[in-house]
Write a protein that holds these residues in place. Structure first.
Motif, PDB file in Angstrom:
ATOM      1  N   UNK A 215       0.798  -1.227   0.000  1.00 41.38           N
ATOM      2  CA  UNK A 215       0.000   0.000   0.000  1.00 41.38           C
ATOM      3  C   UNK A 215       0.832   1.279   0.000  1.00 41.38           C
ATOM      4  N   UNK A 216       1.929   1.290   0.746  1.00 45.55           N
ATOM      5  CA  UNK A 216       2.669   2.531   0.955  1.00 45.55           C
ATOM      6  C   UNK A 216       4.092   2.537   0.386  1.00 45.55           C
ATOM      7  N   UNK A 217       4.566   1.382  -0.100  1.00 46.57           N
ATOM      8  CA  UNK A 217       5.965   1.303  -0.512  1.00 46.57           C
ATOM      9  C   UNK A 217       6.107   1.004  -1.997  1.00 46.57           C
ATOM     10  N   UNK A 218       5.713  -0.184  -2.439  1.00 50.75           N
ATOM     11  CA  UNK A 218       5.969  -0.620  -3.811  1.00 50.75           C
ATOM     12  C   UNK A 218       5.273   0.287  -4.822  1.00 50.75           C
ATOM     13  N   UNK A 219       6.049   0.743  -5.783  1.00 50.03           N
ATOM     14  CA  UNK A 219       5.509   1.581  -6.848  1.00 50.03           C
ATOM     15  C   UNK A 219       5.468   3.057  -6.536  1.00 50.03           C
ATOM     16  N   UNK A 220       5.755   3.438  -5.293  1.00 52.95           N
ATOM     17  CA  UNK A 220       5.696   4.848  -4.916  1.00 52.95           C
ATOM     18  C   UNK A 220       7.096   5.472  -4.926  1.00 52.95           C
ATOM     19  N   UNK A 221       7.189   6.784  -5.063  1.00 49.70           N
ATOM     20  CA  UNK A 221       8.506   7.435  -5.058  1.00 49.70           C
ATOM     21  C   UNK A 221       9.228   7.206  -3.732  1.00 49.70           C
ATOM     22  N   UNK A 222      10.517   6.960  -3.814  1.00 50.53           N
ATOM     23  CA  UNK A 222      11.308   6.704  -2.611  1.00 50.53           C
ATOM     24  C   UNK A 222      11.160   7.788  -1.548  1.00 50.53           C
ATOM     25  N   UNK A 223      11.186   9.034  -1.979  1.00 51.78           N
ATOM     26  CA  UNK A 223      11.166  10.133  -1.009  1.00 51.78           C
ATOM     27  C   UNK A 223       9.850  10.160  -0.243  1.00 51.78           C
ATOM     28  N   UNK A 224       8.759   9.806  -0.923  1.00 49.99           N
ATOM     29  CA  UNK A 224       7.465   9.744  -0.250  1.00 49.99           C
ATOM     30  C   UNK A 224       7.475   8.641   0.803  1.00 49.99           C
ATOM     31  N   UNK A 225       8.025   7.485   0.428  1.00 48.23           N
ATOM     32  CA  UNK A 225       8.077   6.357   1.358  1.00 48.23           C
ATOM     33  C   UNK A 225       8.998   6.655   2.534  1.00 48.23           C
ATOM     34  N   UNK A 226      10.105   7.335   2.294  1.00 45.51           N
ATOM     35  CA  UNK A 226      11.017   7.677   3.387  1.00 45.51           C
ATOM     36  C   UNK A 226      10.315   8.567   4.416  1.00 45.51           C
ATOM     37  N   UNK A 227       9.537   9.528   3.954  1.00 41.54           N
ATOM     38  CA  UNK A 227       8.792  10.381   4.883  1.00 41.54           C
ATOM     39  C   UNK A 227       7.770   9.565   5.659  1.00 41.54           C
ATOM     40  N   UNK A 228       7.123   8.626   4.981  1.00 39.50           N
ATOM     41  CA  UNK A 228       6.159   7.751   5.660  1.00 39.50           C
ATOM     42  C   UNK A 228       6.854   6.955   6.758  1.00 39.50           C
ATOM     43  N   UNK A 229       8.001   6.374   6.441  1.00 38.95           N
ATOM     44  CA  UNK A 229       8.708   5.550   7.423  1.00 38.95           C
ATOM     45  C   UNK A 229       9.259   6.397   8.572  1.00 38.95           C
ATOM     46  N   UNK A 230       9.677   7.622   8.263  1.00 38.15           N
ATOM     47  CA  UNK A 230      10.222   8.502   9.295  1.00 38.15           C
ATOM     48  C   UNK A 230       9.127   9.096  10.178  1.00 38.15           C
ATOM     49  N   UNK A 231       7.883   9.035   9.693  1.00 35.70           N
ATOM     50  CA  UNK A 231       6.779   9.606  10.459  1.00 35.70           C
ATOM     51  C   UNK A 231       6.737  11.114  10.432  1.00 35.70           C
ATOM     52  N   UNK A 232       7.417  11.718   9.457  1.00 37.18           N
ATOM     53  CA  UNK A 232       7.414  13.169   9.313  1.00 37.18           C
ATOM     54  C   UNK A 232       7.840  13.524   7.903  1.00 37.18           C
ATOM     55  N   UNK A 233       7.553  14.746   7.513  1.00 41.50           N
ATOM     56  CA  UNK A 233       7.944  15.210   6.190  1.00 41.50           C
ATOM     57  C   UNK A 233       9.438  15.506   6.169  1.00 41.50           C
ATOM     58  N   UNK A 234      10.163  14.795   5.336  1.00 46.01           N
ATOM     59  CA  UNK A 234      11.601  15.013   5.218  1.00 46.01           C
ATOM     60  C   UNK A 234      11.891  16.085   4.177  1.00 46.01           C
TER      61      UNK A 234
ATOM     62  N   UNK B 182       5.865  -0.392 -30.806  1.00 41.97           N
ATOM     63  CA  UNK B 182       6.525   0.559 -29.911  1.00 41.97           C
ATOM     64  C   UNK B 182       6.439   0.089 -28.462  1.00 41.97           C
ATOM     65  N   UNK B 183       7.538   0.252 -27.730  1.00 43.97           N
ATOM     66  CA  UNK B 183       7.525  -0.124 -26.315  1.00 43.97           C
ATOM     67  C   UNK B 183       8.519   0.730 -25.532  1.00 43.97           C
ATOM     68  N   UNK B 184       8.237   0.883 -24.246  1.00 46.83           N
ATOM     69  CA  UNK B 184       9.141   1.601 -23.359  1.00 46.83           C
ATOM     70  C   UNK B 184       8.902   1.156 -21.930  1.00 46.83           C
ATOM     71  N   UNK B 185       9.660   1.765 -21.020  1.00 44.51           N
ATOM     72  CA  UNK B 185       9.581   1.461 -19.587  1.00 44.51           C
ATOM     73  C   UNK B 185       9.143   2.716 -18.852  1.00 44.51           C
ATOM     74  N   UNK B 186       8.256   2.541 -17.877  1.00 43.72           N
ATOM     75  CA  UNK B 186       7.851   3.623 -16.983  1.00 43.72           C
ATOM     76  C   UNK B 186       8.094   3.130 -15.559  1.00 43.72           C
ATOM     77  N   UNK B 187       9.156   3.602 -14.946  1.00 45.34           N
ATOM     78  CA  UNK B 187       9.562   3.065 -13.654  1.00 45.34           C
ATOM     79  C   UNK B 187       9.727   4.158 -12.607  1.00 45.34           C
ATOM     80  N   UNK B 188       9.437   3.806 -11.380  1.00 47.23           N
ATOM     81  CA  UNK B 188       9.686   4.711 -10.270  1.00 47.23           C
ATOM     82  C   UNK B 188      11.123   4.699  -9.806  1.00 47.23           C
ATOM     83  N   UNK B 189      11.964   3.880 -10.451  1.00 48.89           N
ATOM     84  CA  UNK B 189      13.374   3.842 -10.095  1.00 48.89           C
ATOM     85  C   UNK B 189      14.081   5.124 -10.508  1.00 48.89           C
TER      86      UNK B 189
END
Length: 229
Positions: free
Chosen positions: A46-65, A111-118
């Motif tokens: 729900x909160x980690x996979x597929x989401x931007x790292x920075x958003x998840x880091x703030x979630x894990x830290x319990x505050x806005x980084x 035609x093909x491409x990649x769309x990744x949160x990496x």
């Protein structure tokens, strides 16, 4: 008769590359550092996979980084993740059926491409390890460059379709993550195909926008859905 589509957009992590075990291990390490205990399966989905790292880091830290704090922690997590991949090189392979499908796309001028949160360091790593240049134009790959809002916002898929010279409705998206599926839905992608292990299929079918659920790429009837160029 199934509707035909002109382009294919792939999520990467958990889709073309089944790396959820390594992603989970890296996120557990960061969660234990930031809050003292690991992420649960529900949090991963729900909160980690597929989401931007920075958003998840703030979630894990319990505050806005700050951007600087989020970026530093993100790079730390990705170093852990890439090290795990290198240590398990025998299992760092594209998902079952992926190469056959990618070869089919190239041979038939689809035609093909990649769309990744990496972020860029991981994208470079994937191109090196998997020789992705055989199938993908690096310049058309959409990744987390800090300029677009991440999944579940639709911009990553809107830009991917634009990079292919197609409308979103002309494209198929392969995704494994809830946030990515929601991003594709918001982008009005023509066909959203969720990929995941059998035990996840019922949950994936219930997500808004999902047209089909498969276990691996060999389950995808490509000739029924793709317009040969």
């Amino acid at each position: 008769m199934s509707k035909k589509y002109s382009g294919v957009i792939f999520d990467f992590n958990g889709t073309l590359f089944w790396d959820t075990d390594k992603q989970t291990s890296a996120w557990i390490a960061m969660a234990e550092k930031l809050r003292g205990y690991p992420v649960s399966d529900h949090e991963m989905a729900t909160f980690v996979l597929g989401r931007p790292n920075k958003v998840t880091m703030s979630y894990l830290a319990g505050k806005q980084l700050s951007d600087e704090e989020g970026e530093a922690l993100s790079q730390e997590k990705e170093v852990i993740y890439r090290d795990l991949c290198r240590k398990d090189a025998d299992h760092v392979k594209l998902a079952p059926g992926a190469i056959d499908l990618l070869d089919y796309l190239i041979e038939n001028h689809i035609a093909c491409t990649i769309a990744t949160g990496s972020e860029i360091n991981n994208v470079n790593f994937y191109f090196e390890v998997f020789h992705l240049e055989k199938w993908f134009n690096f310049d058309k790959v959409v990744y987390d460059d800090g300029l677009l809002p991440g999944k579940p916002f639709p911009e990553i898929y809107l830009k991917s379709a634009q990079n292919l010279g197609l409308s979103p409705e002309q494209c198929i998206v392969f995704e494994d993550a809830d946030a990515g599926i929601e991003a594709a839905r918001r982008a009005n992608i023509g066909q959203i195909i969720a990929i995941g292990p059998q035990e996840a299929h019922n949950r994936l079918r219930q997500l808004k926008g999902v047209d089909m659920v498969i276990g691996e790429f060999t389950d995808f009837a490509k000739k029924s859905f793709l317009t040969v160029g």
